[in-house]
Write a protein that holds these residues in place. Structure first.
Motif, short mmCIF file in Angstrom:
data_model
loop_
_atom_site.label_atom_id
_atom_site.label_comp_id
_atom_site.label_asym_id
_atom_site.label_seq_id
_atom_site.Cartn_x
_atom_site.Cartn_y
_atom_site.Cartn_z
N ALA A 18 0.92 -1.06 0.04
CA ALA A 18 0.00 0.02 -0.03
C ALA A 18 0.76 1.40 -0.16
O ALA A 18 0.46 2.18 -0.72
N GLN A 19 2.13 1.16 0.70
CA GLN A 19 2.71 2.26 0.81
C GLN A 19 3.53 2.57 -0.44
O GLN A 19 3.58 3.78 -1.16
N GLN A 20 3.81 1.45 -1.32
CA GLN A 20 4.52 1.58 -2.70
C GLN A 20 3.50 2.16 -3.64
O GLN A 20 3.91 2.90 -4.33
N THR A 21 2.27 1.59 -3.46
CA THR A 21 1.23 2.25 -4.50
C THR A 21 1.31 3.66 -3.96
O THR A 21 0.99 4.38 -5.21
N LYS A 22 1.12 4.16 -2.99
CA LYS A 22 0.90 5.52 -2.59
C LYS A 22 2.06 6.34 -3.06
O LYS A 22 2.02 7.55 -3.41
N LYS A 23 3.11 5.77 -2.87
CA LYS A 23 4.58 6.53 -3.53
C LYS A 23 4.33 6.90 -4.90
O LYS A 23 4.67 7.85 -5.18
N THR A 24 3.97 5.80 -5.81
CA THR A 24 3.64 5.64 -6.97
C THR A 24 2.65 6.79 -7.51
O THR A 24 2.91 7.80 -8.32
N GLU A 25 1.70 6.83 -6.75
CA GLU A 25 0.65 7.75 -6.99
C GLU A 25 1.22 9.17 -6.90
O GLU A 25 1.00 10.06 -7.72
N GLU A 26 1.89 9.49 -5.67
CA GLU A 26 2.38 10.96 -5.41
C GLU A 26 3.42 11.30 -6.57
O GLU A 26 3.51 12.50 -6.91
N LYS A 27 4.25 10.43 -7.03
CA LYS A 27 5.23 10.57 -8.11
C LYS A 27 4.54 10.86 -9.42
O LYS A 27 4.81 11.97 -10.09
N ILE A 28 3.53 10.46 -9.76
CA ILE A 28 2.61 10.69 -10.85
C ILE A 28 1.93 12.41 -10.82
O ILE A 28 2.13 13.02 -11.62
N ILE A 29 1.45 12.28 -9.57
CA ILE A 29 1.00 13.68 -9.41
C ILE A 29 2.20 14.63 -9.33
O ILE A 29 1.56 15.96 -9.84
N LYS A 30 3.07 14.32 -8.73
CA LYS A 30 4.12 15.55 -8.58
C LYS A 30 4.42 15.93 -10.25
O LYS A 30 4.70 16.98 -10.21
N HIS A 31 4.80 14.90 -10.98
CA HIS A 31 5.33 15.21 -12.37
C HIS A 31 4.17 15.45 -13.40
O HIS A 31 4.64 16.13 -14.30
N GLN A 38 -6.96 11.15 -13.79
CA GLN A 38 -8.03 10.39 -14.22
C GLN A 38 -7.96 9.71 -15.54
O GLN A 38 -8.75 9.00 -15.95
N HIS A 39 -6.50 9.73 -15.97
CA HIS A 39 -6.20 8.66 -17.24
C HIS A 39 -5.59 7.35 -16.75
O HIS A 39 -5.38 6.64 -17.42
N ILE A 40 -5.63 7.11 -15.40
CA ILE A 40 -5.10 5.95 -14.77
C ILE A 40 -6.46 5.01 -14.25
O ILE A 40 -7.15 5.53 -13.58
N LYS A 41 -6.23 3.80 -14.75
CA LYS A 41 -7.32 2.85 -14.27
C LYS A 41 -7.10 2.43 -13.10
O LYS A 41 -7.98 2.38 -12.06
N ALA A 42 -5.92 2.09 -12.74
CA ALA A 42 -5.66 1.29 -11.64
C ALA A 42 -3.96 1.56 -11.27
O ALA A 42 -3.09 1.14 -12.26
N ILE A 43 -3.80 1.33 -10.14
CA ILE A 43 -2.32 1.11 -9.61
C ILE A 43 -2.51 0.01 -8.44
O ILE A 43 -2.99 0.30 -7.34
#
Length: 77
Positions: A18-31, A38-43
């Motif tokens: 869950a932490q790894q998924t959250k970090k990935t989501e934060e990287k996407i939002i940051k960059h 809204q273009h992401i189905k699932a992580i």
């Protein structure tokens, strides 16, 4: 005793995933910004890999061009 240890280990693994998924989501939002989500189905996390599923080939291309997810532990679908 053995069952309790296995349960604790599996709980720790799910928290780490869950932490790894959250970090990935934060990287996407940051960059790419919050609107890009809204273009992401699932992580999700599967067999020691983070899987990012996108809704379009353009979103996949954007993630690939970032070069922050081009390692062996992340797969973009």
């Amino acid at each position: 005793m053995h069952i309790e240890i296995n349960k604790i280990v599996s709980d720790i693994e799910s928290i780490q995933q869950a932490q790894q998924t959250k970090k990935t989501e934060e990287k996407i939002i940051k960059h790419l910004g919050k609107n890009f989500m809204q273009h992401i189905k699932a992580i999700y996390f599967n067999k020691n890999k983070t899987i990012i599923e996108t809704k379009s080939i353009e979103a996949k291309t954007e993630l690939t061009l970032l070069k922050i997810f081009n390692n062996k532990t992340t797969k973009i679908k």
